[in-house]
Design a protein around this motif. Structure first.
Motif, mmCIF file in Angstrom:
data_model
loop_
_atom_site.group_PDB
_atom_site.id
_atom_site.type_symbol
_atom_site.label_atom_id
_atom_site.label_comp_id
_atom_site.label_asym_id
_atom_site.label_seq_id
_atom_site.Cartn_x
_atom_site.Cartn_y
_atom_site.Cartn_z
ATOM 1 N N ALA A 41 56.836 30.365 22.856
ATOM 2 C CA ALA A 41 57.418 31.700 22.670
ATOM 3 C C ALA A 41 57.647 31.983 21.193
ATOM 4 O O ALA A 41 57.350 33.080 20.698
ATOM 5 N N LEU A 42 58.161 31.002 20.472
ATOM 6 C CA LEU A 42 58.416 31.193 19.047
ATOM 7 C C LEU A 42 57.114 31.316 18.268
ATOM 8 O O LEU A 42 57.027 32.071 17.290
ATOM 9 N N HIS A 43 56.091 30.603 18.711
ATOM 10 C CA HIS A 43 54.779 30.722 18.075
ATOM 11 C C HIS A 43 54.241 32.142 18.250
ATOM 12 O O HIS A 43 53.760 32.759 17.292
ATOM 13 N N ARG A 44 54.352 32.691 19.457
ATOM 14 C CA ARG A 44 53.871 34.055 19.698
ATOM 15 C C ARG A 44 54.664 35.083 18.888
ATOM 16 O O ARG A 44 54.160 36.166 18.575
ATOM 17 N N ALA A 45 55.906 34.729 18.561
ATOM 18 C CA ALA A 45 56.738 35.627 17.754
ATOM 19 C C ALA A 45 56.430 35.509 16.260
ATOM 20 O O ALA A 45 57.068 36.178 15.449
ATOM 21 N N GLY A 46 55.444 34.655 15.913
ATOM 22 C CA GLY A 46 54.999 34.582 14.534
ATOM 23 C C GLY A 46 55.389 33.343 13.763
ATOM 24 O O GLY A 46 55.105 33.243 12.563
ATOM 25 N N LEU A 47 56.029 32.367 14.433
ATOM 26 C CA LEU A 47 56.440 31.139 13.745
ATOM 27 C C LEU A 47 55.358 30.076 13.904
ATOM 28 O O LEU A 47 54.766 29.932 14.967
ATOM 29 N N HIS A 48 55.123 29.317 12.852
ATOM 30 C CA HIS A 48 54.021 28.355 12.847
ATOM 31 C C HIS A 48 54.421 26.942 13.233
ATOM 32 O O HIS A 48 53.584 26.168 13.694
ATOM 33 N N SER A 49 55.677 26.584 13.034
ATOM 34 C CA SER A 49 56.106 25.240 13.429
ATOM 35 C C SER A 49 57.489 25.309 14.051
ATOM 36 O O SER A 49 58.314 26.142 13.671
#
Length: 225
Positions: free
Chosen positions: A190-198
């Protein structure tokens, strides 16, 4: 305009409202809280402490995702107005970025919608993060009831640049290692889809940190640091 959504059926019902997730580090200095359950006089004291602490920890203000608030009485409305007044008095702001149909009806009936529902573009980032988290957790079909957490505890996410650290509450009892891994991966995705890479996972009382590193196609590997 705040997003309106139905409470997620796959997320377990929480009779008493509580903060499930907080997100710190969103620009410009905002703090976000995802609240679920029924806001009544019985749940007010603990909820007030949690949300006041979140507001006071921010430099820009507090965004509230209330999509999973199935019921809110007049005492809950007074709490929202109280938090808004506290934010304004300290040069910050309070914004409801998403809310349930029941809460929207209450705000409209009392003439408070314009005072509480966010229209600021600065809140868009927090809404994206909480929307992805709600969607991912509901889709797992995995029990993640906050009843397993200590009273007043919640999932805490700190964002720093394009990375995030997720601190998991200490659970009472166990959902099993497999269920835990599903939740870890759901939150990381979910955090990756929100634009976070790690994304780094850690337990509230643990020294070790588990890092989930992403490539362009999603989760590529998980390790302990």
């Amino acid at each position: 305009m705040a997003a309106r959504s139905q409470p997620d059926a796959a997320v377990e019902a929480h009779p008493a409202a509580r903060v499930l997730v907080t997100v710190e580090g969103l620009p410009p200095g905002r703090f976000t809280a995802l609240v679920a359950g029924e806001i009544t006089e019985g749940s007010l004291a603990r909820l007030r402490r949690s949300l006041t602490a979140a507001l006071d920890s921010s430099s820009g203000g507090l965004d509230l995702d209330l999509s999973d608030v199935g019921f809110c009485d007049i005492t809950g409305l007074h709490l929202l107005l109280e938090l808004r007044a506290r934010a304004t008095a300290t040069g910050r702001s309070l914004s409801v970025t998403a809310l349930s149909p029941a809460l929207l009806r209450l705000l409209r009936a009392t003439g408070c919608a314009g005072r509480l529902i966010g229209t600021d573009a600065a809140a868009a980032g927090s809404l994206l993060v909480t929307a992805e988290l709600r969607r991912a957790l509901a889709a797992t079909g995995t029990p993640w009831s906050a009843a397993r957490w200590a009273p007043g505890d919640c999932l805490r996410i700190r964002i720093h640049g394009d990375a995030a650290t997720v601190t998991w509450p200490v659970a009472r009892g166990s959902a099993g290692a497999g269920a835990e891994q599903v939740l870890y991966e759901a939150v990381a995705s979910a955090l990756h889809r929100a634009g976070l890479h790690s994304v780094r996972h850690r337990a509230a009382q643990a020294r070790s940190v588990r890092s989930a590193l992403f490539g362009p196609r999603g989760l590529t590997r998980t390790r302990r640091a």
